[in-house]
Motif scaffolding. Sequence first.
Motif, PDB file in Angstrom:
ATOM      1  N   ARG A  29       0.802  -1.208   0.000  1.00 25.10           N
ATOM      2  CA  ARG A  29       0.000   0.000   0.000  1.00 25.10           C
ATOM      3  C   ARG A  29       0.844   1.272   0.000  1.00 25.10           C
ATOM      4  NH1 ARG A  29      -5.195  -0.037   1.974  1.00 25.10           N
ATOM      5  NH2 ARG A  29      -5.011   2.230   1.801  1.00 25.10           N
ATOM      6  N   ALA A  30       2.044   1.237   0.558  1.00 27.34           N
ATOM      7  CA  ALA A  30       2.879   2.439   0.527  1.00 27.34           C
ATOM      8  C   ALA A  30       3.100   2.882  -0.912  1.00 27.34           C
ATOM      9  CB  ALA A  30       4.207   2.169   1.223  1.00 27.34           C
ATOM     10  N   ASP A  31       3.409   1.950  -1.793  1.00 27.66           N
ATOM     11  CA  ASP A  31       3.647   2.251  -3.204  1.00 27.66           C
ATOM     12  C   ASP A  31       2.335   2.562  -3.917  1.00 27.66           C
ATOM     13  OD1 ASP A  31       4.763   2.508  -5.713  1.00 27.66           O
ATOM     14  OD2 ASP A  31       5.114   0.367  -6.001  1.00 27.66           O
ATOM     15  N   PHE A  32       1.328   1.731  -3.696  1.00 30.02           N
ATOM     16  CA  PHE A  32       0.035   1.890  -4.372  1.00 30.02           C
ATOM     17  C   PHE A  32      -0.590   3.248  -4.055  1.00 30.02           C
ATOM     18  CE2 PHE A  32      -4.642   1.202  -4.287  1.00 30.02           C
ATOM     19  CZ  PHE A  32      -4.844   0.875  -5.623  1.00 30.02           C
ATOM     20  N   ASP A  33      -0.677   3.579  -2.763  1.00 29.65           N
ATOM     21  CA  ASP A  33      -1.309   4.838  -2.364  1.00 29.65           C
ATOM     22  C   ASP A  33      -0.524   6.039  -2.877  1.00 29.65           C
ATOM     23  OD1 ASP A  33      -2.968   3.080  -1.069  1.00 29.65           O
ATOM     24  OD2 ASP A  33      -2.780   4.001   0.915  1.00 29.65           O
ATOM     25  N   GLN A  34       0.809   5.928  -2.867  1.00 29.85           N
ATOM     26  CA  GLN A  34       1.637   7.015  -3.394  1.00 29.85           C
ATOM     27  C   GLN A  34       1.336   7.246  -4.871  1.00 29.85           C
ATOM     28  OE1 GLN A  34       4.410   8.798  -1.722  1.00 29.85           O
ATOM     29  NE2 GLN A  34       4.206  10.081  -3.528  1.00 29.85           N
ATOM     30  N   ARG A  35       1.203   6.171  -5.632  1.00 34.71           N
ATOM     31  CA  ARG A  35       0.924   6.309  -7.065  1.00 34.71           C
ATOM     32  C   ARG A  35      -0.447   6.944  -7.303  1.00 34.71           C
ATOM     33  NH1 ARG A  35       4.535   3.687 -10.278  1.00 34.71           N
ATOM     34  NH2 ARG A  35       6.058   2.378  -9.160  1.00 34.71           N
ATOM     35  N   LEU A  36      -1.433   6.590  -6.479  1.00 32.23           N
ATOM     36  CA  LEU A  36      -2.768   7.158  -6.663  1.00 32.23           C
ATOM     37  C   LEU A  36      -2.780   8.655  -6.357  1.00 32.23           C
ATOM     38  CD1 LEU A  36      -5.345   4.527  -5.327  1.00 32.23           C
ATOM     39  CD2 LEU A  36      -4.242   4.689  -7.570  1.00 32.23           C
ATOM     40  N   ILE A  37      -2.174   9.044  -5.245  1.00 31.24           N
ATOM     41  CA  ILE A  37      -2.255  10.470  -4.900  1.00 31.24           C
ATOM     42  C   ILE A  37      -1.412  11.305  -5.848  1.00 31.24           C
ATOM     43  CG2 ILE A  37      -0.384  10.543  -3.200  1.00 31.24           C
ATOM     44  CD1 ILE A  37      -3.863  12.294  -3.057  1.00 31.24           C
ATOM     45  N   GLU A  38      -0.316  10.756  -6.360  1.00 31.04           N
ATOM     46  CA  GLU A  38       0.455  11.496  -7.370  1.00 31.04           C
ATOM     47  C   GLU A  38      -0.343  11.607  -8.663  1.00 31.04           C
ATOM     48  OE1 GLU A  38       3.130  13.286  -7.060  1.00 31.04           O
ATOM     49  OE2 GLU A  38       3.183  12.763  -4.923  1.00 31.04           O
ATOM     50  N   GLY A  39      -1.129  10.573  -8.980  1.00 31.71           N
ATOM     51  CA  GLY A  39      -2.020  10.669 -10.135  1.00 31.71           C
ATOM     52  C   GLY A  39      -3.060  11.758  -9.952  1.00 31.71           C
ATOM     53  N   ALA A  40      -3.593  11.890  -8.730  1.00 29.22           N
ATOM     54  CA  ALA A  40      -4.551  12.957  -8.443  1.00 29.22           C
ATOM     55  C   ALA A  40      -3.892  14.320  -8.548  1.00 29.22           C
ATOM     56  CB  ALA A  40      -5.144  12.762  -7.048  1.00 29.22           C
ATOM     57  N   ARG A  41      -2.631  14.409  -8.100  1.00 31.66           N
ATOM     58  CA  ARG A  41      -1.905  15.677  -8.210  1.00 31.66           C
ATOM     59  C   ARG A  41      -1.706  16.058  -9.686  1.00 31.66           C
ATOM     60  NH1 ARG A  41       1.876  17.784  -4.307  1.00 31.66           N
ATOM     61  NH2 ARG A  41       2.351  15.695  -3.534  1.00 31.66           N
ATOM     62  N   ARG A  42      -1.360  15.063 -10.507  1.00 25.78           N
ATOM     63  CA  ARG A  42      -1.193  15.341 -11.937  1.00 25.78           C
ATOM     64  C   ARG A  42      -2.506  15.760 -12.592  1.00 25.78           C
ATOM     65  NH1 ARG A  42       2.229  10.819 -11.460  1.00 25.78           N
ATOM     66  NH2 ARG A  42       0.588   9.435 -12.219  1.00 25.78           N
ATOM     67  N   ALA A  43      -3.624  15.297 -12.018  1.00 21.33           N
ATOM     68  CA  ALA A  43      -4.929  15.691 -12.547  1.00 21.33           C
ATOM     69  C   ALA A  43      -5.297  17.120 -12.165  1.00 21.33           C
ATOM     70  CB  ALA A  43      -6.002  14.724 -12.047  1.00 21.33           C
ATOM     71  N   GLY A  44      -4.539  17.723 -11.234  1.00 18.74           N
ATOM     72  CA  GLY A  44      -4.803  19.112 -10.872  1.00 18.74           C
ATOM     73  C   GLY A  44      -5.090  19.360  -9.414  1.00 18.74           C
ATOM     74  N   ALA A  45      -5.177  18.313  -8.602  1.00 15.75           N
ATOM     75  CA  ALA A  45      -5.441  18.507  -7.176  1.00 15.75           C
ATOM     76  C   ALA A  45      -4.188  19.014  -6.467  1.00 15.75           C
ATOM     77  CB  ALA A  45      -5.896  17.191  -6.544  1.00 15.75           C
ATOM     78  N   GLN A  46      -4.377  19.896  -5.504  1.00 17.88           N
ATOM     79  CA  GLN A  46      -3.290  20.313  -4.624  1.00 17.88           C
ATOM     80  C   GLN A  46      -3.259  19.370  -3.424  1.00 17.88           C
ATOM     81  OE1 GLN A  46      -2.935  24.616  -3.777  1.00 17.88           O
ATOM     82  NE2 GLN A  46      -4.677  24.901  -5.164  1.00 17.88           N
TER      83      GLN A  46
END
Length: 414
Positions: free
Chosen positions: A106-123
């Motif tokens: 989950r450390a890797d999985f969750d990091q990838r998801l939130i970075e994907g959200a950041r790339r989508a425009g979320a702060q």
Amino acid sequence: MDIVETTDIAIIGAGPAGAAAAAWLARDGWSVQVLERQHFPRFSIGESLLPQCMVYLEQCGLLESAQAGEFQAKNGAAFCHRTRYAAIDFRDKFSPGPGTTWQVERADFDQRLIEGARRAGAQVHFGVSVTGFHPHPQRPRLQLEDEQGRRHELDARFVLDASGYGRVLARLEKLDRPSSLAPRTALFTHVEDHIEAAEHDREKILIGIHPQDATTWYWLIPFRSGQASVGVVTAPDRADAAGDSDDQRLWNLLRQEPRFSRLLNHAQPRREVQRIGGYSADIERLHGPGFAILGNAGEFLDPVFSSGVTIALDSALRAAPLVKQQLEGQAIDWDTSFERPLRQGIATFRAFVDAWYDERLQRIIFHDRQPERIRQMIASVLAGYAWDQDNPFVSASKRRLDSLAEHCYLDQGN
């Protein structure tokens, strides 16, 4: 205390629910701020996903981000008790949709998801705690504190709580209510498993049952590169009686299950044993003036069928379009459109959790003459399709499980 900024949507928590909601809303053009108390990557359990998750990841635009992790493929679940063994293949199921998923660190999985959200425009802001909340239909306000002790306030047009076990708004709004599930304790760690047994299927989570106590169960979740998550769930007093330390307790209990003892005979720990207890939680309501509560921040059942991430993602993808509609001026009935349907799926999982601990579901799983159609319906629920009302084991879970368990009991000559 000065208000330093405003946003359309504030999301508490950067786990799967927070990342999914943030990605969906940011892609739609809304300003989104995610507030996370911890720093990522960070350890978490809930490592065996369900195929239904793949649908949600695609809907929020995070599937590609997750695929880049090249996680261990998962196609089902296997169960063992004494000399008995049964496997359920999620590809052979009743409901439409994917039949495979992943087993993830989950450390890797969750990091990838939130970075994907950041790339989508979320702060995304790490190291920020929510210390206060003022609900309001149009302008809810959060009180925040960073790790240096600096305090400020954030105005939003809507707040989503995806804080998981932190249960921020449940605590601040005094929405907690006791869970009807018995208190249990989980002990767990990560290992280099060194499993060479030919019969071990790394594409399935293995769930074992204690030889003398059917309410004590084990998990073995293989990851890529020969690593695995292992754990045991049991009554608090049984856990305490198993040794003088949590490390000793976990390994003593693991050795009591023959297959787990054999498979993990050469395992080498990668991290300290951890313990959580009293994790089952419930909540009075999942929404209020200007806010909604997602995933484990609302209700959490039990880890036995790996439903946590599925419920988290379902709640996020159920809430995000409603937030959009409300901010565009539409009147939203959050009870009818969000809470009731979300709780319907949770109730399906709850029925299966109850049936597991009173042994009805164990009797069903190990029955060796299961009609194919029935097996496919059971597989669908265990694959996460707990909202498919065309499945009788969703639309009438308890009654169907009662009837099938009784049939299996009688069929075995009891």
